[in-house]
Design a protein around this motif. Structure first.
Motif, PDB file in Angstrom:
ATOM      1  N   SER A  49       0.802  -1.220   0.000  1.00 55.12           N
ATOM      2  CA  SER A  49       0.000   0.000   0.000  1.00 55.12           C
ATOM      3  C   SER A  49       0.838   1.275   0.000  1.00 55.12           C
ATOM      4  N   HIS A  50       2.161   1.142   0.167  1.00 57.07           N
ATOM      5  CA  HIS A  50       3.035   2.320   0.217  1.00 57.07           C
ATOM      6  C   HIS A  50       3.117   2.974  -1.162  1.00 57.07           C
ATOM      7  N   PRO A  51       3.218   4.325  -1.215  1.00 62.50           N
ATOM      8  CA  PRO A  51       3.322   5.012  -2.508  1.00 62.50           C
ATOM      9  C   PRO A  51       4.437   4.485  -3.408  1.00 62.50           C
ATOM     10  N   VAL A  52       5.544   4.002  -2.830  1.00 61.07           N
ATOM     11  CA  VAL A  52       6.634   3.455  -3.638  1.00 61.07           C
ATOM     12  C   VAL A  52       6.122   2.349  -4.553  1.00 61.07           C
ATOM     13  N   ASN A  53       5.328   1.447  -4.002  1.00 59.65           N
ATOM     14  CA  ASN A  53       4.864   0.316  -4.787  1.00 59.65           C
ATOM     15  C   ASN A  53       3.755   0.699  -5.763  1.00 59.65           C
ATOM     16  N   LYS A  54       2.911   1.603  -5.359  1.00 64.69           N
ATOM     17  CA  LYS A  54       1.867   2.087  -6.265  1.00 64.69           C
ATOM     18  C   LYS A  54       2.491   2.734  -7.496  1.00 64.69           C
ATOM     19  N   ARG A  55       3.430   3.621  -7.276  1.00 67.53           N
ATOM     20  CA  ARG A  55       4.038   4.344  -8.403  1.00 67.53           C
ATOM     21  C   ARG A  55       5.027   3.475  -9.173  1.00 67.53           C
ATOM     22  N   GLY A 148      29.160  -0.761  -9.218  1.00 66.43           N
ATOM     23  CA  GLY A 148      28.526  -1.637 -10.194  1.00 66.43           C
ATOM     24  C   GLY A 148      27.019  -1.550 -10.254  1.00 66.43           C
ATOM     25  N   LEU A 149      26.429  -0.559  -9.580  1.00 69.83           N
ATOM     26  CA  LEU A 149      24.989  -0.350  -9.629  1.00 69.83           C
ATOM     27  C   LEU A 149      24.687   0.906 -10.428  1.00 69.83           C
ATOM     28  N   LEU A 150      23.492   0.960 -11.010  1.00 71.45           N
ATOM     29  CA  LEU A 150      23.051   2.140 -11.732  1.00 71.45           C
ATOM     30  C   LEU A 150      21.794   2.687 -11.077  1.00 71.45           C
ATOM     31  N   THR A 151      21.684   4.004 -10.978  1.00 68.67           N
ATOM     32  CA  THR A 151      20.457   4.626 -10.496  1.00 68.67           C
ATOM     33  C   THR A 151      19.533   4.804 -11.686  1.00 68.67           C
ATOM     34  N   MET A 152      18.301   4.322 -11.557  1.00 68.96           N
ATOM     35  CA  MET A 152      17.390   4.277 -12.690  1.00 68.96           C
ATOM     36  C   MET A 152      16.485   5.495 -12.782  1.00 68.96           C
ATOM     37  N   SER A 153      16.635   6.432 -11.874  1.00 68.82           N
ATOM     38  CA  SER A 153      15.824   7.650 -11.921  1.00 68.82           C
ATOM     39  C   SER A 153      16.394   8.660 -10.945  1.00 68.82           C
ATOM     40  N   LYS A 154      15.790   9.830 -10.933  1.00 70.47           N
ATOM     41  CA  LYS A 154      16.075  10.784  -9.859  1.00 70.47           C
ATOM     42  C   LYS A 154      15.628  10.149  -8.542  1.00 70.47           C
ATOM     43  N   PRO A 155      16.121  10.612  -7.398  1.00 68.42           N
ATOM     44  CA  PRO A 155      15.733   9.995  -6.131  1.00 68.42           C
ATOM     45  C   PRO A 155      14.246  10.155  -5.831  1.00 68.42           C
ATOM     46  N   TRP A 156      13.675   9.111  -5.241  1.00 72.94           N
ATOM     47  CA  TRP A 156      12.309   9.140  -4.746  1.00 72.94           C
ATOM     48  C   TRP A 156      12.337   9.614  -3.295  1.00 72.94           C
ATOM     49  N   ASP A 157      11.161   9.851  -2.719  1.00 69.92           N
ATOM     50  CA  ASP A 157      11.085  10.442  -1.390  1.00 69.92           C
ATOM     51  C   ASP A 157      10.758   9.394  -0.334  1.00 69.92           C
ATOM     52  N   ASN A 158      11.684   9.192   0.592  1.00 75.02           N
ATOM     53  CA  ASN A 158      11.432   8.352   1.760  1.00 75.02           C
ATOM     54  C   ASN A 158      10.896   9.186   2.917  1.00 75.02           C
ATOM     55  N   GLY A 159      10.970  10.500   2.787  1.00 73.91           N
ATOM     56  CA  GLY A 159      10.376  11.386   3.775  1.00 73.91           C
ATOM     57  C   GLY A 159      11.301  11.747   4.921  1.00 73.91           C
ATOM     58  N   ALA A 248      16.308   9.432   1.179  1.00 70.27           N
ATOM     59  CA  ALA A 248      15.936   9.193  -0.223  1.00 70.27           C
ATOM     60  C   ALA A 248      15.686   7.713  -0.441  1.00 70.27           C
ATOM     61  N   TYR A 249      14.881   7.404  -1.451  1.00 66.62           N
ATOM     62  CA  TYR A 249      14.815   6.072  -2.032  1.00 66.62           C
ATOM     63  C   TYR A 249      15.499   6.125  -3.389  1.00 66.62           C
ATOM     64  N   TRP A 250      16.280   5.101  -3.695  1.00 67.10           N
ATOM     65  CA  TRP A 250      16.902   4.996  -5.009  1.00 67.10           C
ATOM     66  C   TRP A 250      16.411   3.717  -5.697  1.00 67.10           C
ATOM     67  N   ASN A 278       8.484  11.643  -9.594  1.00 65.67           N
ATOM     68  CA  ASN A 278       7.749  12.887  -9.340  1.00 65.67           C
ATOM     69  C   ASN A 278       6.412  12.606  -8.670  1.00 65.67           C
ATOM     70  N   ASP A 279       5.706  11.564  -9.134  1.00 67.93           N
ATOM     71  CA  ASP A 279       4.403  11.227  -8.563  1.00 67.93           C
ATOM     72  C   ASP A 279       4.541  10.739  -7.124  1.00 67.93           C
ATOM     73  N   GLU A 280       5.555   9.905  -6.873  1.00 66.08           N
ATOM     74  CA  GLU A 280       5.763   9.376  -5.525  1.00 66.08           C
ATOM     75  C   GLU A 280       6.164  10.480  -4.562  1.00 66.08           C
ATOM     76  N   ARG A 281       6.953  11.435  -5.015  1.00 61.20           N
ATOM     77  CA  ARG A 281       7.318  12.568  -4.161  1.00 61.20           C
ATOM     78  C   ARG A 281       6.073  13.318  -3.712  1.00 61.20           C
ATOM     79  N   ALA A 282       5.179  13.577  -4.648  1.00 61.82           N
ATOM     80  CA  ALA A 282       3.942  14.300  -4.319  1.00 61.82           C
ATOM     81  C   ALA A 282       3.083  13.487  -3.352  1.00 61.82           C
ATOM     82  N   ASP A 283       3.009  12.176  -3.583  1.00 62.79           N
ATOM     83  CA  ASP A 283       2.236  11.306  -2.692  1.00 62.79           C
ATOM     84  C   ASP A 283       2.758  11.370  -1.263  1.00 62.79           C
ATOM     85  N   THR A 284       4.071  11.232  -1.114  1.00 59.02           N
ATOM     86  CA  THR A 284       4.672  11.155   0.217  1.00 59.02           C
ATOM     87  C   THR A 284       4.512  12.460   0.974  1.00 59.02           C
ATOM     88  N   GLN A 285       4.677  13.573   0.283  1.00 57.51           N
ATOM     89  CA  GLN A 285       4.514  14.864   0.940  1.00 57.51           C
ATOM     90  C   GLN A 285       3.066  15.076   1.371  1.00 57.51           C
TER      91      GLN A 285
END
Length: 343
Positions: A49-55, A148-159, A248-250, A278-285
């Motif tokens: 149910s967390h925004p991370v998984n929804k988005r 050896g890891l790649l970031t697949m987007s800008k950081p998400w919001d862990n709050g 942050a979430y990465w 962007n959507d998850e950031r808005a959700d978390t805030q």
């Protein structure tokens, strides 16, 4: 320029036309959705149910549609494939292709990732995104790539993280003394609470509820969204709004798995995970504003604290001096560009 920057620059029109002309006709005809060339996994530690998984699921659906079914990503939430530390190993060896990880835990592998968790560094989201979408975020991404890891987007919001307890309310920094507090396996958070006199205990997230229920620890610290979706209010009585750390979430990718994808598919993955960021950031805030009333209705008692008093107590210790020495002047300068001067 990082690997992601190269991908994001996209293909030129000439490259696209030349590539299409060189392909057999059957490869450019529409594919059935079931005929996936690549089937990857995305693991997260958060409740479904967390925004991370929804988005994340929305990004996955868009990726499948935009690639005409060439890439299918299956979402495994709530530590179904292992604990955070287990999954960090799995994504490095390719057992899991994509993984959502908090900076606080990622710092055990990439120390520079923990700089965003510096205690009481950020006052608000304006400062956070100025830093994370700017020079500090770029610096952290470059350090992640080195393992050896790649970031697949800008950081998400862990709050912003808050302290909850079962035994006593935390009204000021002195109330933390001797408190048995669960923290993730994150050096920064252990250091922060040790400096403030608490007794931090690293425990994997999938064991937090039982640790609180059995009184192995008296309290824990997490953003309100996690406190809600993990139902921690059932085993905690007080919540002190300390905002002591932003996290942050990465979305991380195994380098070989990502590079195995065609360039156009890589570009779609980055685009869609960025959109969901962007959507998850808005959700978390938004959740951070609405969850107080919701959690109060479930019995959690909130305490409004003077955050400056906690920061002042921290500044009297060697905390900032020690971490500046560990991160180095270059990284610390980037942090202060976004967050302002730290003691």
């Amino acid at each position: 320029m990082t690997q992601q920057d190269s991908i994001r620059s996209g293909l030129t029109r000439r490259q696209c036309l030349a590539g299409a002309a060189a392909l057999p006709l059957f490869t450019i005809l529409p594919r059935r959705a079931s005929a996936a060339e690549f089937t990857y996994k995305l693991a997260t530690g958060q409740d479904p149910s967390h925004p991370v998984n929804k988005r994340a699921q929305e990004a996955i659906d868009r990726i499948k549609a935009a690639t005409n079914g060439r890439l299918e990503i299956r979402l495994f939430p709530a530590n179904q494939l292992g604990s955070d530390t287990d999954l960090m190993s799995q994504v490095r060896n390719g057992g899991v292709e994509f993984f959502n990880q908090a900076s606080s835990v990622l710092s055990t592998l990439v120390p520079a990732a923990g700089i965003v968790n510096t205690g009481f560094a950020f006052d608000d989201y304006e400062q956070v995104w100025k830093a994370m979408d700017g020079s500090l975020g770029k610096y952290v991404r470059s350090q992640i790539e080195k393992v050896g890891l790649l970031t697949m987007s800008k950081p998400w919001d862990n709050g912003f993280r808050q302290v909850t307890t079962s035994t006593r309310a935390i009204n000021g920094p002195d109330d933390l003394r001797g408190l048995k507090l669960r923290v993730p396996s994150a050096p920064m958070l252990s250091s922060l609470f040790t400096s403030l006199g608490a007794s931090p205990t690293p425990i994997n997230f999938n064991e937090v509820y039982s640790a609180l229920q059995t009184k192995l620890v008296e309290g824990q610290e997490n953003p309100l969204a996690i406190i809600s979706t993990a139902r921690l209010y059932e085993v905690q009585k007080y919540c002190s709004l300390t905002n002591h750390v932003w996290d942050a979430y990465w979305i991380l990718g195994n380098r070989k798995a990502v590079e195995r994808l065609p360039k156009d598919v890589q570009a779609i993955v980055l685009r869609e995970f960025d959109r969901s960021a962007n959507d998850e950031r808005a959700d978390t805030q938004a959740l951070s504003k609405s969850l107080r009333a919701d959690l109060q209705g479930k019995g959690l008692q909130f305490v409004d604290v003077d955050k400056k008093a906690f920061k002042a107590a921290l500044a009297k210790t060697s905390f900032y001096k020690d971490w500046r020495a560990k991160f180095g002047d270059e990284a610390w300068k980037l942090l202060e560009e976004g967050a302002g001067a730290l003691a």
